[in-house]
Motif scaffolding. Structure first.
Motif, PDB file in Angstrom:
ATOM      1  N   ASN A   1      59.074 -21.552 -72.303  1.00 50.13           N
ATOM      2  CA  ASN A   1      58.795 -20.132 -72.461  1.00 50.13           C
ATOM      3  C   ASN A   1      59.435 -19.642 -73.752  1.00 50.13           C
ATOM      4  O   ASN A   1      60.536 -20.067 -74.100  1.00 50.13           O
ATOM      5  CB  ASN A   1      59.373 -19.337 -71.286  1.00 50.13           C
ATOM      6  CG  ASN A   1      58.854 -17.911 -71.213  1.00 50.13           C
ATOM      7  OD1 ASN A   1      57.880 -17.641 -70.517  1.00 50.13           O
ATOM      8  ND2 ASN A   1      59.498 -16.979 -71.905  1.00 50.13           N
ATOM      9  N   GLU A   2      58.775 -18.739 -74.457  1.00 45.69           N
ATOM     10  CA  GLU A   2      59.348 -18.187 -75.677  1.00 45.69           C
ATOM     11  C   GLU A   2      60.646 -17.452 -75.367  1.00 45.69           C
ATOM     12  O   GLU A   2      60.796 -16.827 -74.315  1.00 45.69           O
ATOM     13  CB  GLU A   2      58.351 -17.243 -76.352  1.00 45.69           C
ATOM     14  CG  GLU A   2      57.123 -17.955 -76.900  1.00 45.69           C
ATOM     15  CD  GLU A   2      56.175 -17.009 -77.604  1.00 45.69           C
ATOM     16  OE1 GLU A   2      56.434 -15.780 -77.588  1.00 45.69           O
ATOM     17  OE2 GLU A   2      55.181 -17.485 -78.171  1.00 45.69           O
ATOM     18  N   TRP A   3      61.568 -17.519 -76.326  1.00 43.76           N
ATOM     19  CA  TRP A   3      62.915 -16.999 -76.099  1.00 43.76           C
ATOM     20  C   TRP A   3      62.942 -15.509 -75.762  1.00 43.76           C
ATOM     21  O   TRP A   3      63.664 -15.078 -74.859  1.00 43.76           O
ATOM     22  CB  TRP A   3      63.774 -17.265 -77.336  1.00 43.76           C
ATOM     23  CG  TRP A   3      65.126 -16.654 -77.235  1.00 43.76           C
ATOM     24  CD1 TRP A   3      65.592 -15.562 -77.895  1.00 43.76           C
ATOM     25  CD2 TRP A   3      66.210 -17.108 -76.413  1.00 43.76           C
ATOM     26  NE1 TRP A   3      66.889 -15.304 -77.530  1.00 43.76           N
ATOM     27  CE2 TRP A   3      67.289 -16.239 -76.618  1.00 43.76           C
ATOM     28  CE3 TRP A   3      66.346 -18.176 -75.509  1.00 43.76           C
ATOM     29  CZ2 TRP A   3      68.506 -16.396 -75.966  1.00 43.76           C
ATOM     30  CZ3 TRP A   3      67.566 -18.331 -74.858  1.00 43.76           C
ATOM     31  CH2 TRP A   3      68.630 -17.439 -75.092  1.00 43.76           C
ATOM     32  N   ASP A   4      62.151 -14.699 -76.468  1.00 46.71           N
ATOM     33  CA  ASP A   4      62.297 -13.254 -76.317  1.00 46.71           C
ATOM     34  C   ASP A   4      61.842 -12.729 -74.962  1.00 46.71           C
ATOM     35  O   ASP A   4      62.161 -11.588 -74.597  1.00 46.71           O
ATOM     36  CB  ASP A   4      61.607 -12.493 -77.455  1.00 46.71           C
ATOM     37  CG  ASP A   4      60.109 -12.737 -77.519  1.00 46.71           C
ATOM     38  OD1 ASP A   4      59.594 -13.503 -76.687  1.00 46.71           O
ATOM     39  OD2 ASP A   4      59.462 -12.156 -78.415  1.00 46.71           O
ATOM     40  N   SER A   5      61.130 -13.530 -74.174  1.00 46.41           N
ATOM     41  CA  SER A   5      60.715 -13.092 -72.837  1.00 46.41           C
ATOM     42  C   SER A   5      61.242 -14.015 -71.741  1.00 46.41           C
ATOM     43  O   SER A   5      60.747 -14.009 -70.621  1.00 46.41           O
ATOM     44  CB  SER A   5      59.185 -13.014 -72.749  1.00 46.41           C
ATOM     45  OG  SER A   5      58.590 -14.298 -72.953  1.00 46.41           O
ATOM     46  N   ILE A   6      62.276 -14.787 -72.071  1.00 48.01           N
ATOM     47  CA  ILE A   6      62.695 -15.820 -71.124  1.00 48.01           C
ATOM     48  C   ILE A   6      63.369 -15.245 -69.877  1.00 48.01           C
ATOM     49  O   ILE A   6      63.191 -15.762 -68.776  1.00 48.01           O
ATOM     50  CB  ILE A   6      63.597 -16.863 -71.835  1.00 48.01           C
ATOM     51  CG1 ILE A   6      63.587 -18.183 -71.057  1.00 48.01           C
ATOM     52  CG2 ILE A   6      65.004 -16.340 -72.075  1.00 48.01           C
ATOM     53  CD1 ILE A   6      64.127 -19.367 -71.846  1.00 48.01           C
ATOM     54  N   ILE A   7      64.106 -14.139 -70.015  1.00 50.40           N
ATOM     55  CA  ILE A   7      64.714 -13.523 -68.830  1.00 50.40           C
ATOM     56  C   ILE A   7      63.683 -12.759 -68.006  1.00 50.40           C
ATOM     57  O   ILE A   7      63.619 -12.944 -66.779  1.00 50.40           O
ATOM     58  CB  ILE A   7      65.912 -12.640 -69.215  1.00 50.40           C
ATOM     59  CG1 ILE A   7      67.120 -13.526 -69.541  1.00 50.40           C
ATOM     60  CG2 ILE A   7      66.282 -11.677 -68.082  1.00 50.40           C
ATOM     61  CD1 ILE A   7      68.393 -12.775 -69.889  1.00 50.40           C
ATOM     62  N   PRO A   8      62.852 -11.895 -68.602  1.00 54.80           N
ATOM     63  CA  PRO A   8      61.833 -11.224 -67.781  1.00 54.80           C
ATOM     64  C   PRO A   8      60.958 -12.182 -66.986  1.00 54.80           C
ATOM     65  O   PRO A   8      60.612 -11.910 -65.833  1.00 54.80           O
ATOM     66  CB  PRO A   8      61.020 -10.432 -68.810  1.00 54.80           C
ATOM     67  CG  PRO A   8      61.986 -10.162 -69.909  1.00 54.80           C
ATOM     68  CD  PRO A   8      62.846 -11.385 -69.988  1.00 54.80           C
ATOM     69  N   ASN A   9      60.606 -13.324 -67.577  1.00 52.17           N
ATOM     70  CA  ASN A   9      59.734 -14.260 -66.865  1.00 52.17           C
ATOM     71  C   ASN A   9      60.476 -15.041 -65.783  1.00 52.17           C
ATOM     72  O   ASN A   9      59.856 -15.526 -64.832  1.00 52.17           O
ATOM     73  CB  ASN A   9      59.057 -15.209 -67.846  1.00 52.17           C
ATOM     74  CG  ASN A   9      57.859 -14.560 -68.523  1.00 52.17           C
ATOM     75  OD1 ASN A   9      57.134 -13.797 -67.912  1.00 52.17           O
ATOM     76  ND2 ASN A   9      57.676 -14.841 -69.794  1.00 52.17           N
ATOM     77  N   LEU A  10      61.783 -15.187 -65.914  1.00 52.51           N
ATOM     78  CA  LEU A  10      62.565 -15.714 -64.792  1.00 52.51           C
ATOM     79  C   LEU A  10      62.552 -14.720 -63.642  1.00 52.51           C
ATOM     80  O   LEU A  10      62.260 -15.076 -62.488  1.00 52.51           O
ATOM     81  CB  LEU A  10      64.014 -15.972 -65.231  1.00 52.51           C
ATOM     82  CG  LEU A  10      64.995 -16.241 -64.073  1.00 52.51           C
ATOM     83  CD1 LEU A  10      64.758 -17.620 -63.469  1.00 52.51           C
ATOM     84  CD2 LEU A  10      66.438 -16.093 -64.539  1.00 52.51           C
ATOM     85  N   VAL A  11      62.860 -13.462 -63.947  1.00 51.96           N
ATOM     86  CA  VAL A  11      62.966 -12.441 -62.906  1.00 51.96           C
ATOM     87  C   VAL A  11      61.634 -12.225 -62.200  1.00 51.96           C
ATOM     88  O   VAL A  11      61.582 -11.984 -60.994  1.00 51.96           O
ATOM     89  CB  VAL A  11      63.502 -11.129 -63.510  1.00 51.96           C
ATOM     90  CG1 VAL A  11      63.556 -10.026 -62.464  1.00 51.96           C
ATOM     91  CG2 VAL A  11      64.892 -11.341 -64.102  1.00 51.96           C
ATOM     92  N   SER A  12      60.539 -12.347 -62.953  1.00 52.00           N
ATOM     93  CA  SER A  12      59.221 -12.133 -62.348  1.00 52.00           C
ATOM     94  C   SER A  12      58.707 -13.345 -61.584  1.00 52.00           C
ATOM     95  O   SER A  12      57.645 -13.275 -60.967  1.00 52.00           O
ATOM     96  CB  SER A  12      58.205 -11.737 -63.429  1.00 52.00           C
ATOM     97  OG  SER A  12      58.016 -12.788 -64.344  1.00 52.00           O
ATOM     98  N   GLY A  13      59.452 -14.466 -61.617  1.00 50.17           N
ATOM     99  CA  GLY A  13      59.107 -15.609 -60.783  1.00 50.17           C
ATOM    100  C   GLY A  13      58.298 -16.692 -61.440  1.00 50.17           C
ATOM    101  O   GLY A  13      57.779 -17.577 -60.755  1.00 50.17           O
ATOM    102  N   ASN A  14      58.174 -16.682 -62.764  1.00 53.29           N
ATOM    103  CA  ASN A  14      57.393 -17.725 -63.434  1.00 53.29           C
ATOM    104  C   ASN A  14      58.103 -19.072 -63.450  1.00 53.29           C
ATOM    105  O   ASN A  14      57.478 -20.099 -63.690  1.00 53.29           O
ATOM    106  CB  ASN A  14      57.052 -17.299 -64.856  1.00 53.29           C
ATOM    107  CG  ASN A  14      56.030 -16.176 -64.884  1.00 53.29           C
ATOM    108  OD1 ASN A  14      55.340 -15.930 -63.905  1.00 53.29           O
ATOM    109  ND2 ASN A  14      55.938 -15.481 -66.001  1.00 53.29           N
ATOM    110  N   TYR A  15      59.394 -19.072 -63.250  1.00 51.63           N
ATOM    111  CA  TYR A  15      60.202 -20.284 -63.054  1.00 51.63           C
ATOM    112  C   TYR A  15      61.469 -19.854 -62.332  1.00 51.63           C
ATOM    113  O   TYR A  15      61.683 -18.657 -62.080  1.00 51.63           O
ATOM    114  CB  TYR A  15      60.520 -20.990 -64.385  1.00 51.63           C
ATOM    115  CG  TYR A  15      60.699 -20.067 -65.564  1.00 51.63           C
ATOM    116  CD1 TYR A  15      61.916 -19.436 -65.804  1.00 51.63           C
ATOM    117  CD2 TYR A  15      59.640 -19.825 -66.434  1.00 51.63           C
ATOM    118  CE1 TYR A  15      62.072 -18.578 -66.875  1.00 51.63           C
ATOM    119  CE2 TYR A  15      59.799 -18.967 -67.511  1.00 51.63           C
ATOM    120  CZ  TYR A  15      61.014 -18.339 -67.722  1.00 51.63           C
ATOM    121  OH  TYR A  15      61.163 -17.492 -68.785  1.00 51.63           O
ATOM    122  N   ASP A  16      62.310 -20.821 -61.979  1.00 55.32           N
ATOM    123  CA  ASP A  16      63.437 -20.546 -61.080  1.00 55.32           C
ATOM    124  C   ASP A  16      64.802 -20.585 -61.746  1.00 55.32           C
ATOM    125  O   ASP A  16      65.784 -20.097 -61.178  1.00 55.32           O
ATOM    126  CB  ASP A  16      63.414 -21.555 -59.927  1.00 55.32           C
ATOM    127  CG  ASP A  16      62.089 -21.543 -59.194  1.00 55.32           C
ATOM    128  OD1 ASP A  16      61.702 -20.471 -58.697  1.00 55.32           O
ATOM    129  OD2 ASP A  16      61.416 -22.595 -59.155  1.00 55.32           O
TER     130      ASP A  16
END
Length: 241
Positions: A70-85
């Motif tokens: 995942n690209e760095w600038d969205s790596i936390i939002p995409n964790l929180v939204s469930g795209n990875y764990d």
């Protein structure tokens, strides 16, 4: 290591724990663009220090894991939204991030940051122009020093900015910049190294306490038996525990 400036989207999104919700596979999220921590090898697979570390942690925690980039600038939002764990991407443990996600204990010591510039360049924080990857601790350091900062989405772009004269130097992790300086006679580490951040850990959703505890125990076991130090030495990440 890197410091992500957290957006409102990250605060708003939540997701269930990987173990509690019945998922059989733990998805390990990384950037895949920041050697030696993580990168894509010639086969297009995640490689590097964190790939080896993550695979061993999953083995010790008795978890089945797969890797996601995942690209760095969205790596936390995409964790929180469930795209990875998990996030295992050279991410420093900071108070700002800890308001949104949880962290395991650190698996690296604080790593020095360094300036990379064209050979012969003198570092002048007061009057220079500096490149850094956006939303990193290095970008914050330059901004707080009052210097002129140019932010880029990827590490490669920061190096290109130095080569083409757009920036006088780039500030990044010394472990990332040293091989670049060694391979390019026109580039060199310049000025003094600076110590920023407090060590790197795995990021997890706040609801995933059971998963965090499993990885915490696995990290501690690697510290205890010396295998974590062996990986740190192999990949030349920084100081050993």
């Amino acid at each position: 290591m890197k410091k992500l400036i957290l957006g409102a989207a990250a605060l708003a999104l939540t997701a269930g724990a990987a173990l509690a919700d019945g998922h059989s596979v733990v998805r390990m999220g990384t950037e895949g663009a920041y050697p030696p921590y993580n990168f894509l090898n010639d086969a297009g697979e995640v490689d590097g220090f964190e790939r080896e570390l993550g695979d061993e942690l999953c083995k010790r925690a008795e978890l089945t894991c797969e890797w996601v980039t995942n690209e760095w600038d969205s790596i936390i939002p995409n964790l929180v939204s469930g795209n990875y764990d998990t996030i295992i991407a050279g991410m420093s443990i900071t108070a700002e991030r800890d308001e949104v996600i949880d962290f395991t204990q650190n698996y690296t010591q604080p790593d020095p940051s360094a300036f990379l510039a064209m050979e012969g360049t003198t570092i002048d924080l007061a009057g220079g122009v500096f490149a850094a990857q956006a939303n990193t601790i290095q970008a914050s350091y330059i901004a707080e020093a009052g210097a002129t900062l140019i932010e880029f989405a990827t590490p490669d772009e920061t190096i290109a900015a130095v080569r083409n004269g757009e920036a006088d130097a780039v500030l990044a992790d010394k472990a990332y910049l040293t091989p670049i300086a060694d391979e390019d006679a026109e580039l060199a580490l310049a000025g003094e190294s600076v110590l920023i951040g407090g060590g790197v850990g795995m990021g997890l959703r706040e609801s995933d306490g059971e998963l965090r505890a499993k990885f915490d125990a696995a990290i501690q076991s690697m510290k205890d038996d010396g295998s974590l130090n062996a990986l740190i030495e192999k990949w030349e990440i920084g100081e050993k525990f």
